[in-house]
Motif scaffolding. Structure first.
Motif, mmCIF file in Angstrom:
data_model
loop_
_atom_site.group_PDB
_atom_site.id
_atom_site.type_symbol
_atom_site.label_atom_id
_atom_site.label_comp_id
_atom_site.label_asym_id
_atom_site.label_seq_id
_atom_site.Cartn_x
_atom_site.Cartn_y
_atom_site.Cartn_z
ATOM 1 N N VAL A 45 -7.214 6.991 1.738
ATOM 2 C CA VAL A 45 -5.542 6.469 0.549
ATOM 3 C C VAL A 45 -6.824 5.478 0.020
ATOM 4 O O VAL A 45 -7.125 4.480 0.172
ATOM 5 C CB VAL A 45 -5.291 5.467 1.799
ATOM 6 C CG1 VAL A 45 -3.726 4.453 1.293
ATOM 7 C CG2 VAL A 45 -3.908 5.634 3.172
ATOM 8 N N GLY B 15 -3.457 9.423 0.266
ATOM 9 C CA GLY B 15 -2.828 8.764 -0.285
ATOM 10 C C GLY B 15 -3.497 7.995 -1.429
ATOM 11 O O GLY B 15 -3.928 7.097 -1.557
ATOM 12 N N VAL C 159 -1.213 4.629 -3.370
ATOM 13 C CA VAL C 159 -0.714 3.565 -3.848
ATOM 14 C C VAL C 159 0.882 3.594 -4.676
ATOM 15 O O VAL C 159 1.439 2.824 -5.113
ATOM 16 C CB VAL C 159 -0.535 2.125 -3.657
ATOM 17 C CG1 VAL C 159 -1.939 2.424 -1.781
ATOM 18 C CG2 VAL C 159 -1.495 1.765 -4.575
ATOM 19 N N ARG D 251 -0.098 12.485 -1.718
ATOM 20 C CA ARG D 251 1.156 11.653 -1.749
ATOM 21 C C ARG D 251 1.274 10.204 -2.503
ATOM 22 O O ARG D 251 0.550 9.698 -2.464
ATOM 23 C CB ARG D 251 1.341 11.346 -0.074
ATOM 24 C CG ARG D 251 1.056 13.189 1.017
ATOM 25 C CD ARG D 251 2.472 13.602 0.615
ATOM 26 N NE ARG D 251 2.220 14.585 1.386
ATOM 27 C CZ ARG D 251 1.247 16.042 0.330
ATOM 28 N NH1 ARG D 251 1.103 16.110 -0.416
ATOM 29 N NH2 ARG D 251 1.609 17.507 2.053
ATOM 30 N N VAL E 219 2.043 6.656 -1.213
ATOM 31 C CA VAL E 219 2.183 5.575 0.052
ATOM 32 C C VAL E 219 2.000 3.862 -0.768
ATOM 33 O O VAL E 219 1.359 3.552 -0.125
ATOM 34 C CB VAL E 219 1.714 6.119 1.216
ATOM 35 C CG1 VAL E 219 1.148 7.287 2.041
ATOM 36 C CG2 VAL E 219 -0.336 6.039 0.763
ATOM 37 N N ASN F 134 2.291 0.236 -0.798
ATOM 38 C CA ASN F 134 2.289 -0.532 0.315
ATOM 39 C C ASN F 134 3.866 -1.745 0.397
ATOM 40 O O ASN F 134 4.727 -1.089 -0.757
ATOM 41 C CB ASN F 134 0.750 -1.788 -0.039
ATOM 42 C CG ASN F 134 -0.472 -1.774 -0.005
ATOM 43 O OD1 ASN F 134 -0.826 -0.814 0.447
ATOM 44 N ND2 ASN F 134 -1.509 -1.760 -1.134
ATOM 45 N N GLY G 216 6.985 0.991 4.451
ATOM 46 C CA GLY G 216 5.552 1.712 4.589
ATOM 47 C C GLY G 216 4.745 1.827 5.395
ATOM 48 O O GLY G 216 4.103 3.018 5.364
ATOM 49 N N ARG H 212 6.211 5.418 6.272
ATOM 50 C CA ARG H 212 5.509 6.580 4.908
ATOM 51 C C ARG H 212 3.887 6.901 5.644
ATOM 52 O O ARG H 212 3.373 8.377 5.310
ATOM 53 C CB ARG H 212 5.014 5.821 3.507
ATOM 54 C CG ARG H 212 6.534 6.091 3.612
ATOM 55 C CD ARG H 212 6.494 5.957 1.404
ATOM 56 N NE ARG H 212 6.165 4.152 1.515
ATOM 57 C CZ ARG H 212 7.010 2.994 1.061
ATOM 58 N NH1 ARG H 212 8.287 3.852 0.744
ATOM 59 N NH2 ARG H 212 6.714 2.041 1.286
ATOM 60 N N MET H 213 3.194 5.683 5.824
ATOM 61 C CA MET H 213 1.591 6.024 6.426
ATOM 62 C C MET H 213 1.977 7.368 7.958
ATOM 63 O O MET H 213 0.786 7.775 8.237
ATOM 64 C CB MET H 213 1.382 4.910 7.009
ATOM 65 C CG MET H 213 0.970 4.062 5.909
ATOM 66 S SD MET H 213 -0.380 4.833 4.425
ATOM 67 C CE MET H 213 -1.493 4.714 5.458
ATOM 68 N N LEU I 12 2.214 10.812 7.286
ATOM 69 C CA LEU I 12 0.611 10.874 6.552
ATOM 70 C C LEU I 12 0.091 11.472 7.320
ATOM 71 O O LEU I 12 -0.112 12.611 7.816
ATOM 72 C CB LEU I 12 -0.258 9.971 5.550
ATOM 73 C CG LEU I 12 -1.143 10.290 4.749
ATOM 74 C CD1 LEU I 12 -0.634 11.215 3.521
ATOM 75 C CD2 LEU I 12 -1.383 9.727 4.318
#
Length: 422
Positions: free
Chosen positions: A141, A180, A182, A201, A203, A205, A398, A401-402, A405
């Protein structure tokens, strides 16, 4: 967020972690504790807490390595060099020391997936090595782009270090199963490093600040901010890339004008002492320590204008994490940043603020005064912030999304890419 991680072993590699409360630490901590709550066995490989003061916290001084439990997560701490003053050479020593100690003593056991937060660059390298050793997916990320940071942040010697950092960063990103980012503004640099767009992707925060209590007048009184004075607040890290000297210059500009304008810098960082020296003879500048978590939201809401600043050279290397808290506060934002960068894009997309030229105290002061003199417009901009948080930056969204992933990587939908030894 229906995914269950019962029985999964997840390793999070992040130099920054709780009890640090600024920068990327709240996000590393949030995802680790969330996964633990959902049944995963989560280990974290982290440095000793040191950010944003760039000084190891008192409770961790003198320790070489340690294991502690926080929020159901087992945290493996490794001591490294922490530079009080930032230069490219010192930052390289910081990265190398974390890489060396983490490589020497990684957490025992085989994870099912490794999640690395960049920065630090060493965290990405460590995560890649551990994932390769065990033949498991590695997810990176990207919170800041380290190669671009070396070139754009103004750190001494950064130009020479940029190519080396960018090369190592590209190697880490190309080896990851999924990357990922941000903010969308990072995507072009990531794909230019050789990462297939199919493995990237977005993602964003999430906001981790509490909602303000609504006692704005009482908060201003506690802080000594008079009714009728316009308070411009910058909250967060005081580092090189922020270019906070523009706020001292803005205060000088405003000092002799009416109505009174107060500039408040709240936080810590490698440039705090330098800023205190610059502001020593400027009567309308206050430097405050970081607010306690329980008070932070109320301090933000007590200001008239929240300010985010970046050096003119900062284009696409980072997205200030403070924006999520700023938007949640309900106050208008003035962004003194490059108008073509990701920070400007995010402020414009939120509808919660205005963008002015970076390193331009006249422009910053003019935008703040215009908002102070048009309370209806200021209120309308401020109201867009919490709405934007609900739409895009909520904790639920948030973390969703994580976890998506991670679920994608663990389901085998993302390839396990080997990190070349060359």
């Amino acid at each position: 967020m229906s995914e269950s991680f019962q029985g999964w072993r997840v390793l999070v590699v992040s130099a920054n972690y709780a009890p640090e409360h600024a920068g990327i630490a709240p996000y590393s901590t949030g995802i680790a504790e969330h996964l633990a709550d959902r049944g995963a066995r989560v280990d974290v490989l982290a440095a000793m807490p040191h950010y944003p003061a760039w000084r190891v916290h008192d409770d961790y001084r003198g320790r070489w390595r340690m294991v502690e439990w926080r929020g159901g997560v087992r945290v493996h701490r490794r001591r490294g060099y922490v530079p009080a003053r930032q230069t490219a050479a010192r930052r390289a020593a910081y990265e190398l020391s974390f890489l060396a100690h983490g490589s020497l003593r990684p957490p025992a056991g085989r994870p099912d997936v490794v999640l690395s937060q960049v920065p630090s660059l060493a965290g990405g390298l460590l995560g890649g090595r551990i994932a390769r050793r065990h033949g498991v997916p590695h997810i990176v990320v990207v919170q800041d782009l380290m190669g671009a940071a070396a070139a754009q942040s103004g750190i001494r010697g950064g130009g020479r270090a940029a190519a080396l950092a960018a090369g190592a960063e590209a190697r880490v990103l190309r080896s990851a199963a999924l990357v990922g980012v941000v903010h969308e503004s990072f995507t072009d640099r990531v794909t230019a490093a050789g990462v297939s767009p199919a493995r990237v992707r977005v993602v964003p925060n999430w906001t981790h600040a509490r909602s303000p209590s609504g006692e704005r007048r009482a908060a201003r009184a506690r802080l000594g901010w008079a009714e009728g004075e316009c308070v411009l607040l910058h909250a967060g890290n005081m580092g090189l890339k922020q270019g906070l000297e523009v706020l001292i210059d803005t205060a000088r500009l405003a000092a002799s004008r009416t109505p009174r304008t107060r500039i408040v810098l709240m936080g810590d960082g490698s440039r705090r002492a330098h800023l205190a020296t610059l502001a020593a003879d400027v009567p309308n500048v206050d430097l405050l320590p970081p607010a306690a978590d329980a008070e932070f939201a109320d301090v933000l809401a007590a200001a008239d204008v929240l300010v985010v600043t970046q050096r003119a050279s900062v284009l696409d290397m980072s997205l200030p994490s403070k924006l999520t808290s700023y938007f949640a506060s309900g106050r208008p934002v003035v962004a003194s940043v490059d108008p073509t960068g990701g920070t400007a894009d995010e402020v414009r997309r939120s509808g919660a603020g205005v963008v002015v030229r970076p390193e331009d105290p006249e422009a910053l002061y003019g935008a703040a005064r215009a908002l102070a003199e048009d309370p209806g417009r200021a209120a309308a901009l401020g109201a867009r912030g919490p709405a934007y948080v609900r739409e895009r930056l909520s904790r639920q969204a948030g973390l969703g999304r994580m976890t998506a992933l991670l679920a994608e990587a663990m389901a085998g939908e993302a390839p396990v890419v080997g990190l070349s030894e060359s």
